[in-house]
Design a protein around this motif. Structure first.
Motif, PDB file in Angstrom:
ATOM      1  N   VAL A  30      57.924  45.698  45.920  1.00 17.68           N
ATOM      2  CA  VAL A  30      56.540  46.027  45.593  1.00 17.68           C
ATOM      3  C   VAL A  30      56.128  45.062  44.489  1.00 17.68           C
ATOM      4  O   VAL A  30      56.846  44.908  43.497  1.00 17.68           O
ATOM      5  N   TRP A  31      54.990  44.410  44.678  1.00 18.16           N
ATOM      6  CA  TRP A  31      54.471  43.448  43.713  1.00 18.16           C
ATOM      7  C   TRP A  31      53.197  43.990  43.101  1.00 18.16           C
ATOM      8  O   TRP A  31      52.378  44.591  43.792  1.00 18.16           O
ATOM      9  N   ARG A  32      52.998  43.751  41.795  1.00 20.28           N
ATOM     10  CA  ARG A  32      51.729  44.120  41.164  1.00 20.28           C
ATOM     11  C   ARG A  32      51.553  43.336  39.868  1.00 20.28           C
ATOM     12  O   ARG A  32      52.536  43.041  39.173  1.00 20.28           O
ATOM     13  N   ALA A 117      39.329  41.748  51.405  1.00 17.70           N
ATOM     14  CA  ALA A 117      40.339  40.989  52.145  1.00 17.70           C
ATOM     15  C   ALA A 117      41.616  41.814  52.088  1.00 17.70           C
ATOM     16  O   ALA A 117      42.208  41.969  51.030  1.00 17.70           O
ATOM     17  N   GLY A 118      42.022  42.366  53.214  1.00 14.66           N
ATOM     18  CA  GLY A 118      43.103  43.340  53.252  1.00 14.66           C
ATOM     19  C   GLY A 118      44.422  42.910  52.656  1.00 14.66           C
ATOM     20  O   GLY A 118      45.171  43.736  52.157  1.00 14.66           O
ATOM     21  N   GLY A 119      44.729  41.622  52.648  1.00 12.20           N
ATOM     22  CA  GLY A 119      46.024  41.176  52.146  1.00 12.20           C
ATOM     23  C   GLY A 119      46.078  40.939  50.652  1.00 12.20           C
ATOM     24  O   GLY A 119      47.157  40.748  50.092  1.00 12.20           O
ATOM     25  N   ASN A 120      44.925  40.931  49.988  1.00 10.78           N
ATOM     26  CA  ASN A 120      44.908  40.678  48.542  1.00 10.78           C
ATOM     27  C   ASN A 120      45.502  41.849  47.767  1.00 10.78           C
ATOM     28  O   ASN A 120      45.301  42.998  48.129  1.00 10.78           O
ATOM     29  N   LEU A 121      46.200  41.525  46.699  1.00 12.59           N
ATOM     30  CA  LEU A 121      46.634  42.533  45.731  1.00 12.59           C
ATOM     31  C   LEU A 121      45.677  42.436  44.559  1.00 12.59           C
ATOM     32  O   LEU A 121      45.633  41.415  43.869  1.00 12.59           O
ATOM     33  N   VAL A 122      44.884  43.466  44.350  1.00 10.18           N
ATOM     34  CA  VAL A 122      43.897  43.483  43.275  1.00 10.18           C
ATOM     35  C   VAL A 122      44.294  44.586  42.298  1.00 10.18           C
ATOM     36  O   VAL A 122      44.402  45.745  42.688  1.00 10.18           O
ATOM     37  N   GLU A 123      44.538  44.200  41.047  1.00 12.23           N
ATOM     38  CA  GLU A 123      44.978  45.153  40.028  1.00 12.23           C
ATOM     39  C   GLU A 123      44.138  44.998  38.775  1.00 12.23           C
ATOM     40  O   GLU A 123      44.013  43.889  38.246  1.00 12.23           O
ATOM     41  N   PRO A 124      43.580  46.088  38.263  1.00 12.88           N
ATOM     42  CA  PRO A 124      42.976  46.012  36.937  1.00 12.88           C
ATOM     43  C   PRO A 124      44.086  46.135  35.890  1.00 12.88           C
ATOM     44  O   PRO A 124      44.959  46.985  36.005  1.00 12.88           O
TER      45      PRO A 124
END
Length: 154
Positions: A30-32, A117-124
């Motif tokens: 899991v990446w974040r 974009a479904g593949g993007n990992l977006v993290e605040p």
């Protein structure tokens, strides 16, 4: 953000990413994104910063937080929220690493748009204090309160 508009301020930042073992048979990790560094380090992207308790922290690369006078209300609202954030965007990549740093933004609406974009990992992630001050100064200097106009039907 309109492609015709140019940012008045561009703030370089570094993005720190965490990789943890996944408790799933469908994914190994899991990446974040976990942090924004208040400058662009002179470190090569994907340098290991720390390994502990099954998690590895990487310096993933750099981005710029671009500030536009037309978006100051959003920056102001972000800073006034209980948890002011920078939205980090990692996009799927080909090669040795599964993601590349795509963007970082202080505009919550722009951050949300990157999730389309479904593949993007977006993290605040939390805004570093130095960056918070720079954004607050930008808002103080460039914000113009706009009157709300309610449309009426004909």
């Amino acid at each position: 953000m309109s492609s015709a508009a140019l940012p008045l301020v561009r703030i370089p930042v570094g993005i720190v990413v965490e990789r943890c073992k996944a408790g799933s048979r469908w994914a190994d990790f899991v990446w974040r994104a976990v942090a924004v560094l208040p400058d662009e380090p002179r470190t090569k992207p994907w340098t290991v910063l720390r390994e502990e308790h099954g998690a590895t922290l990487f310096y993933a690369g750099s981005a710029t937080v671009d500030l536009y006078p037309s978006e100051t209300a959003r920056y102001r609202d972000n800073l006034a929220s209980g948890n002011p954030s920078i939205w980090t965007v990692l996009s799927p990549a080909e090669g040795a690493w599964p993601y590349s740093v795509t963007a970082a933004t202080a505009d919550p609406a722009e951050g949300e748009a990157f999730t389309e974009a479904g593949g993007n990992l977006v993290e605040p992630v939390a805004i570093p204090e130095m960056l918070r001050g720079a954004i607050a100064s930008f808002v103080a200097e460039h914000h113009v309160e706009r009157e709300f106009f309610k449309r009426t039907r004909r």
